[in-house]
Design a protein around this motif. Sequence first.
Motif, PDB file in Angstrom:
ATOM      1  N   TYR A 257      -2.650  19.003 -19.965  1.00 54.42           N
ATOM      2  CA  TYR A 257      -2.418  17.540 -20.072  1.00 54.42           C
ATOM      3  C   TYR A 257      -1.324  16.883 -19.210  1.00 54.42           C
ATOM      4  O   TYR A 257      -1.502  15.856 -18.495  1.00 54.42           O
ATOM      5  N   SER A 258      -0.019  17.577 -19.442  1.00 51.20           N
ATOM      6  CA  SER A 258       0.982  17.218 -18.605  1.00 51.20           C
ATOM      7  C   SER A 258       0.779  17.193 -17.039  1.00 51.20           C
ATOM      8  O   SER A 258       1.261  16.295 -16.490  1.00 51.20           O
ATOM      9  N   ASP A 259       0.136  18.057 -16.593  1.00 52.98           N
ATOM     10  CA  ASP A 259      -0.287  18.344 -15.241  1.00 52.98           C
ATOM     11  C   ASP A 259      -1.042  16.670 -14.817  1.00 52.98           C
ATOM     12  O   ASP A 259      -0.455  16.047 -13.807  1.00 52.98           O
TER      13      ASP A 259
ATOM     14  N   LEU B 171       5.421  19.579 -18.392  1.00 54.21           N
ATOM     15  CA  LEU B 171       5.823  20.071 -19.753  1.00 54.21           C
ATOM     16  C   LEU B 171       4.774  21.106 -20.166  1.00 54.21           C
ATOM     17  O   LEU B 171       3.489  20.760 -20.024  1.00 54.21           O
ATOM     18  N   ALA B 172       5.400  22.124 -20.644  1.00 50.96           N
ATOM     19  CA  ALA B 172       4.396  22.974 -21.446  1.00 50.96           C
ATOM     20  C   ALA B 172       4.051  22.640 -22.846  1.00 50.96           C
ATOM     21  O   ALA B 172       5.027  22.393 -23.745  1.00 50.96           O
TER      22      ALA B 172
ATOM     23  N   SER C 151       3.855  19.902 -29.200  1.00 53.29           N
ATOM     24  CA  SER C 151       4.892  20.359 -28.906  1.00 53.29           C
ATOM     25  C   SER C 151       5.208  20.439 -27.404  1.00 53.29           C
ATOM     26  O   SER C 151       4.184  20.543 -26.601  1.00 53.29           O
ATOM     27  N   PHE C 152       6.520  20.240 -27.113  1.00 47.19           N
ATOM     28  CA  PHE C 152       6.785  20.146 -25.456  1.00 47.19           C
ATOM     29  C   PHE C 152       7.956  21.269 -25.424  1.00 47.19           C
ATOM     30  O   PHE C 152       8.983  21.123 -25.831  1.00 47.19           O
ATOM     31  N   ASP C 153       7.543  22.125 -24.321  1.00 46.98           N
ATOM     32  CA  ASP C 153       8.541  23.016 -23.993  1.00 46.98           C
ATOM     33  C   ASP C 153       8.827  23.162 -22.412  1.00 46.98           C
ATOM     34  O   ASP C 153       7.836  22.372 -21.607  1.00 46.98           O
ATOM     35  N   ARG C 154       9.798  24.067 -22.067  1.00 50.04           N
ATOM     36  CA  ARG C 154       9.970  24.004 -20.471  1.00 50.04           C
ATOM     37  C   ARG C 154       8.971  24.846 -19.887  1.00 50.04           C
ATOM     38  O   ARG C 154       8.715  24.734 -18.797  1.00 50.04           O
ATOM     39  N   ASP C 155       8.653  25.843 -20.447  1.00 51.16           N
ATOM     40  CA  ASP C 155       7.569  26.776 -19.850  1.00 51.16           C
ATOM     41  C   ASP C 155       6.792  27.623 -20.990  1.00 51.16           C
ATOM     42  O   ASP C 155       6.953  27.503 -22.094  1.00 51.16           O
ATOM     43  N   ALA C 156       6.142  28.446 -20.388  1.00 54.44           N
ATOM     44  CA  ALA C 156       5.161  29.239 -21.444  1.00 54.44           C
ATOM     45  C   ALA C 156       5.693  30.118 -22.368  1.00 54.44           C
ATOM     46  O   ALA C 156       5.524  30.320 -23.303  1.00 54.44           O
ATOM     47  N   ALA C 157       6.951  30.541 -21.929  1.00 54.66           N
ATOM     48  CA  ALA C 157       7.800  31.327 -22.912  1.00 54.66           C
ATOM     49  C   ALA C 157       8.368  30.487 -24.102  1.00 54.66           C
ATOM     50  O   ALA C 157       8.301  30.905 -25.201  1.00 54.66           O
ATOM     51  N   GLY C 158       8.955  29.322 -23.766  1.00 54.80           N
ATOM     52  CA  GLY C 158       9.440  28.588 -24.843  1.00 54.80           C
ATOM     53  C   GLY C 158       8.074  28.171 -25.614  1.00 54.80           C
ATOM     54  O   GLY C 158       8.216  28.023 -27.031  1.00 54.80           O
ATOM     55  N   LEU C 159       6.951  27.906 -24.934  1.00 49.28           N
ATOM     56  CA  LEU C 159       5.690  27.350 -25.923  1.00 49.28           C
ATOM     57  C   LEU C 159       5.203  28.466 -26.993  1.00 49.28           C
ATOM     58  O   LEU C 159       4.889  28.273 -27.959  1.00 49.28           O
TER      59      LEU C 159
ATOM     60  N   TYR D 187      15.572  18.745 -19.204  1.00 45.37           N
ATOM     61  CA  TYR D 187      15.236  20.045 -19.965  1.00 45.37           C
ATOM     62  C   TYR D 187      16.272  19.847 -21.509  1.00 45.37           C
ATOM     63  O   TYR D 187      15.944  20.694 -22.160  1.00 45.37           O
ATOM     64  N   ARG D 188      17.029  19.061 -21.409  1.00 41.58           N
ATOM     65  CA  ARG D 188      18.091  19.077 -22.597  1.00 41.58           C
ATOM     66  C   ARG D 188      17.479  18.458 -23.597  1.00 41.58           C
ATOM     67  O   ARG D 188      17.822  18.674 -24.878  1.00 41.58           O
ATOM     68  N   GLN D 189      16.300  17.741 -23.585  1.00 40.77           N
ATOM     69  CA  GLN D 189      15.697  17.073 -24.542  1.00 40.77           C
ATOM     70  C   GLN D 189      14.629  18.159 -25.134  1.00 40.77           C
ATOM     71  O   GLN D 189      13.977  17.847 -26.268  1.00 40.77           O
ATOM     72  N   LEU D 190      14.576  19.182 -24.740  1.00 41.68           N
ATOM     73  CA  LEU D 190      13.462  20.214 -25.054  1.00 41.68           C
ATOM     74  C   LEU D 190      14.034  21.472 -25.796  1.00 41.68           C
ATOM     75  O   LEU D 190      15.227  21.838 -25.596  1.00 41.68           O
ATOM     76  N   PRO D 191      13.385  22.051 -26.689  1.00 45.06           N
ATOM     77  CA  PRO D 191      11.945  21.731 -27.238  1.00 45.06           C
ATOM     78  C   PRO D 191      11.879  20.433 -28.123  1.00 45.06           C
ATOM     79  O   PRO D 191      12.989  20.270 -28.758  1.00 45.06           O
ATOM     80  N   LEU D 192      10.675  20.063 -28.104  1.00 42.42           N
ATOM     81  CA  LEU D 192      10.529  18.872 -29.031  1.00 42.42           C
ATOM     82  C   LEU D 192       9.105  18.863 -29.712  1.00 42.42           C
ATOM     83  O   LEU D 192       8.026  19.249 -28.819  1.00 42.42           O
TER      84      LEU D 192
END
Length: 571
Positions: free
Chosen positions: A420-422, A438-439, A156-164, A119-124
Amino acid sequence: MIHTLKEAPADAEIISHQLMIRSGMIQRIAAGIYAFMPLGVRVMRKIEAIVRGEMNRAGALEALMPMVQPAGLWRISQRLARYGPELLRFKDRHARDFVLGPTHEEVVTEIARAEIRSYRQLPLILYQIQSKFRDEIRPRFGVMRAREFVMKDAYSFDRDAAGLARTYQRIFDAYQRIFTRLGLNFRAVAADNGAIGGSGSHEFHVIAETGEAAIAYCPASGYAANVEAAPAPALLDMRAPPRQALVKAATPGKTACREVAPYLSIPVERTVKSLVLAVEKKEKVEDGPEIWLLLLRGDHSLNEVKAGNAPQLSGYRFASEREIREWFGAPPGYLGPLGAREPVRILADCTVARMSDFVVGANEEGFHWTGVNWGRDLPEPETADLRDVVEGDLSPDGKGRLSICRGIEVGHIFQLGTRYSDIMGAHYLDDAGVAQPLAMGCYGIGITRLLGAAIEQNFDARGILWPAAIAPFEAVLCPMGYHRSEAVRHAADRLYATLTERGADVMLDDRNERAGVMFADWELIGIPHRLVISERGLKENTVEYQGRDDACPTSLTPEQAVAHIVGARNS
């Protein structure tokens, strides 16, 4: 390198295609495949620079992914078969399957799967500007629907829907800045995700009469959506009680609602059209398709995207005339829900479900039923929003009425979520050490398509009217007798050097051409500023200035001309 044409080729159907060919910006190599000539490349690079600048400002990192992609990635995402013949497939010398990438969700998800661990690499956010290939069945309109094209796509890649959601808004804002800096009249609209999957998206449209897309917007509130995605609630607050008897009326030769209504002396809003769809069963295919009768008000049109999004109509097709006659015993034009053969299923648009005393086909050639009512003559129907919105409909936000305009789609952004991540196994470890999908979001801009869209919005009888930010040159110097007059040559060279030193992007036309040819060429190409240097003007220490959309030229000193062009550039 300037090569212009007086006439466009016969297959150039729209103005942007005609003007790009005539101005020498593109050259056709094969159907839907174009070489970009130097002037076209200059415009493209200016667009790319603006896009790149705003993507970098939004925190995105530029990458470059391969156009040739392993077909195996598309099998994993389950899009290899679903994408259809637009996906060009081939085998290499080792008989391994590959595709030419029309998009890069699979590749970038594979990259994320390998690179992102924590998670430290996110968001990207990764983006690229690169060629794509879609094997269009009918490439047309030049760069507007080409098979090979240049696109900026970001992921983009985020931890969750809120980050997305936060990243999505950041890119949305970047797109607003991009199209504003390009000098285009545009509108962002809510849209359907289509084949790419996920939920939640916006399209960015350049407003132009020649646009293929219809956009519904509310001038009072700022609401805007693609007509395919704009909700169309019932136009009636409630259903009125029946007032008419059910009557079978002869309507010889009247098949369309617009013909039936005047024949029966009623408004077309009292008629209901019937459309027959077939949905292939996933189980027991041998039993044949499930048949659906869709009902819309006579003056409304079926929104095929909404129909496709209805769960019960997933994968639908329009029924053949043979199937229609088999199930309804009548030809198209006389179909209706009364007496429909079992097990035909009825799906009514929301407005139709609240109508009373309406007219439908009688399932008998030459006849319609009048005075039809739900509850009395027909069972209560399944309902869905099935129609296109129309001018004057209430805005979905309740703050005004809708207007309709045309637009050319030049950008589309999606909230993909974990689509796609799933399926491709792209996970990260959260702060508790638990693997999470990844979201994802994806964000596209058609770079080459923007050239055509800008022209469709900005042209006149003489040629292109480029917005200053993306014109191939800001100014052109047209010396009269450059090769004959030393004074003209020295003045033109000096003016060119001064403008260049001041940061202007300027072209010196040193061709041995007549003034009329020079002027016509540069008006066709669309250079915003023109300076004419002549011996007569030099005797008075003036040059002739004319803006591309000015009616008449103006005499300026060379210093005034430089200040005007540089000032326009910085304004």
